[in-house]
Structure formats: C-alpha cells, structure tokens
Write an enzyme that holds these catalytic residues in place. Sequence first.
Site, PDB file in Angstrom:
ATOM      1  N   ASP A   1       0.807  -1.292   0.068  1.00 50.11           N
ATOM      2  CA  ASP A   1      -0.216   0.083  -0.023  1.00 50.11           C
ATOM      3  C   ASP A   1       0.859   1.300   0.005  1.00 50.11           C
ATOM      4  OD1 ASP A   1      -2.456   1.403  -0.158  1.00 50.11           O
ATOM      5  OD2 ASP A   1      -2.575   1.300   2.138  1.00 50.11           O
TER       6      ASP A   1
ATOM      7  N   ARG B   1       0.260   7.564  -3.097  1.00 51.07           N
ATOM      8  CA  ARG B   1       0.598   8.400  -1.918  1.00 51.07           C
ATOM      9  C   ARG B   1       2.255   8.826  -1.983  1.00 51.07           C
ATOM     10  NH1 ARG B   1      -1.483   6.147   3.274  1.00 51.07           N
ATOM     11  NH2 ARG B   1      -1.526   4.101   2.178  1.00 51.07           N
ATOM     12  N   TRP B   2       2.833   7.919  -2.220  1.00 45.82           N
ATOM     13  CA  TRP B   2       4.493   8.117  -2.352  1.00 45.82           C
ATOM     14  C   TRP B   2       4.615   9.188  -3.497  1.00 45.82           C
ATOM     15  CZ3 TRP B   2       7.973   7.232  -6.180  1.00 45.82           C
ATOM     16  CH2 TRP B   2       9.294   7.563  -5.990  1.00 45.82           C
TER      17      TRP B   2
ATOM     18  N   ARG C   1       0.870   9.513 -10.296  1.00 42.83           N
ATOM     19  CA  ARG C   1       0.747   8.061  -9.601  1.00 42.83           C
ATOM     20  C   ARG C   1       1.325   6.844 -10.130  1.00 42.83           C
ATOM     21  NH1 ARG C   1      -3.372   7.704  -6.027  1.00 42.83           N
ATOM     22  NH2 ARG C   1      -3.922   5.473  -6.487  1.00 42.83           N
TER      23      ARG C   1
ATOM     24  N   GLU D   1     -11.605  -4.772  -6.516  1.00 44.09           N
ATOM     25  CA  GLU D   1     -12.103  -3.630  -5.932  1.00 44.09           C
ATOM     26  C   GLU D   1     -11.383  -2.619  -6.866  1.00 44.09           C
ATOM     27  OE1 GLU D   1     -13.431  -6.339  -2.892  1.00 44.09           O
ATOM     28  OE2 GLU D   1     -11.252  -5.824  -3.639  1.00 44.09           O
ATOM     29  N   ASN D   2     -10.146  -3.031  -7.148  1.00 42.28           N
ATOM     30  CA  ASN D   2      -9.097  -1.892  -7.920  1.00 42.28           C
ATOM     31  C   ASN D   2      -9.589  -1.618  -9.508  1.00 42.28           C
ATOM     32  OD1 ASN D   2      -6.124  -2.985  -6.516  1.00 42.28           O
ATOM     33  ND2 ASN D   2      -7.487  -1.269  -5.909  1.00 42.28           N
TER      34      ASN D   2
ATOM     35  N   ARG E   1     -11.128   1.685 -10.247  1.00 43.77           N
ATOM     36  CA  ARG E   1     -10.424   3.019 -10.251  1.00 43.77           C
ATOM     37  C   ARG E   1     -10.661   3.724 -11.596  1.00 43.77           C
ATOM     38  NH1 ARG E   1      -4.611   2.156  -7.190  1.00 43.77           N
ATOM     39  NH2 ARG E   1      -5.432   1.699  -5.223  1.00 43.77           N
TER      40      ARG E   1
ATOM     41  N   ARG F   1       1.592  -5.274   6.073  1.00 51.35           N
ATOM     42  CA  ARG F   1       1.005  -4.218   5.286  1.00 51.35           C
ATOM     43  C   ARG F   1       1.786  -2.768   5.331  1.00 51.35           C
ATOM     44  NH1 ARG F   1      -5.037  -2.691   3.927  1.00 51.35           N
ATOM     45  NH2 ARG F   1      -4.770  -0.847   2.839  1.00 51.35           N
TER      46      ARG F   1
ATOM     47  N   GLU G   1       0.589 -13.841  12.033  1.00 50.76           N
ATOM     48  CA  GLU G   1       0.691 -12.494  12.770  1.00 50.76           C
ATOM     49  C   GLU G   1       0.672 -11.320  11.668  1.00 50.76           C
ATOM     50  OE1 GLU G   1       1.692 -12.432  16.004  1.00 50.76           O
ATOM     51  OE2 GLU G   1       1.313 -14.754  15.900  1.00 50.76           O
TER      52      GLU G   1
END
Length: 248
Positions: free
Chosen positions: A21, A25-26, A34, A68-69, A72, A189, A208
Amino acid sequence: MSFIEEIDKTRLPQHVAIIMDGNGRWAMCHGLDRSEGHREGVVSVRKVMEAAVEIGLQYLTVYTFSTENWNRPEEEINTLMTIMVAAIHRETPDLMKNNVRLLVIGDRMRLPQEVRDTLSECLEKTSVNTGTTLVLALSYSSRWEIVQAARRIAENVQEKKIDSEDLDEALFSSYLTTRGIPDPDLLIRTGGEKRISNFLLWQLSYAELYFADIYWPDFRENEFYEAILSYQQRERRFGKTSEQITKS
C-alpha cells in the site's frame, strides 16, 4: 543498521504475504504522477523478492491488484496493466536466475489478453524452478474466492462427486485458489493503514500482522528483514496457553 544478521534462519515463517500500500501517496509526496509510484513499487517487489531468496523463504505472496481496483479510473487501470506487462517481461530473467517459481491467484479472465499471455509465458518458464515461490494476487479478493469455492462445492455435491458430510476445513481449503500453498504465517502491510482489505481472509486466520508506516516504494530489503525479526520475537499459541507452548 542491517537486520539480516539478527534473523534466525531456523525459525523463518514459511509464507509471508504483503499488502503493498502507498504507491499513489508516495508519488504525490514526491510531486510525481501516480504511475511513477506504481513503477517504483515494482522495484520494491524485486528487492523484497531478492531478500526472501537470500534468507531462504519458501513462499512470498504480494497483493498486486484487487477486484475492487477495477473501480479505479480507466486511465489508471490501463497504466497499471501496461506497467504489469513490462514488469513481468523484465523480471522473468531474474526469476529464472534466482530459481523463483511464479504462481498467480485471482480472476485472470478479467485481465487484458496481453497480460494473460505474458503471465502464461512467465508461469511456464518458471514452473521448473525449485526455490522461493512468488505468488501474485492479481484481480483477487477473498470474498470472490470464497464465493467461487462455495459455488464449486455446491455443484460437486449436486453432481455427487463429494458428500456434504465430508466437508471440513481441509476440503474447503482445497477449493480455494491457494490450494497447495501453506497459509501465511506473517502478513505485512505498508502505507500506515491497519486493515486486511479483503485479502486472504480464510488463510490469514492465524497469521501474525505487521504494519509499517512507510509507503511501499520505500519498503526494501532491510524493512523486510525487520518485519521478519518482529515475527520471530512473537509467541504463536494457536489457541493454547504459553505454558503449553513451552512444554511442547
């Protein structure tokens, strides 16, 4: 400081899954489009895969593109698919060099033909490899996978191929796209979010969880080793008490 020296290679997780993820934003933080975040994210996949090979990890699954992508903007989806085709072409020689086998889970029929053809070629070439297995979760979501499994089970019961009384966790798992792949021991994540996002819901039951605040393009070898080290410092009880674990 490198964390690889602190890792106990006798206590590695068998399977690590990653929700990659933060690409967009990066890019925004760096004043870039993007798409540049997605391209830099491919570099992180390569670096983390090489880190997994270095320590002898058996399975590495990366959440590449969710069902879900598909919601976009079309332009971003087309760019992602173009990047994916180029990345698979470019990375196949490295997969061969590192003895990495590629697998894909998800609804491949929704992918463009060029992507499917490129994947098929890479899957065939790397099928002979015996080292780390890299699993791409592509056009994948866990609810889609579970519904597909339930539908096939219902059909097989109706066709009398299986008996409903025989249905247990092991049989149900054999109908999932991950059949033959051990459940993840560790989920990573990136990007600061703390949710699973419809990813391997059945398989992650006892994994974990490790959340990193940095965006995926900044997550490289040492960050991966740090996550492995965090995993090794935890006690996995699977419903038992600490005393039972100590005695076993």
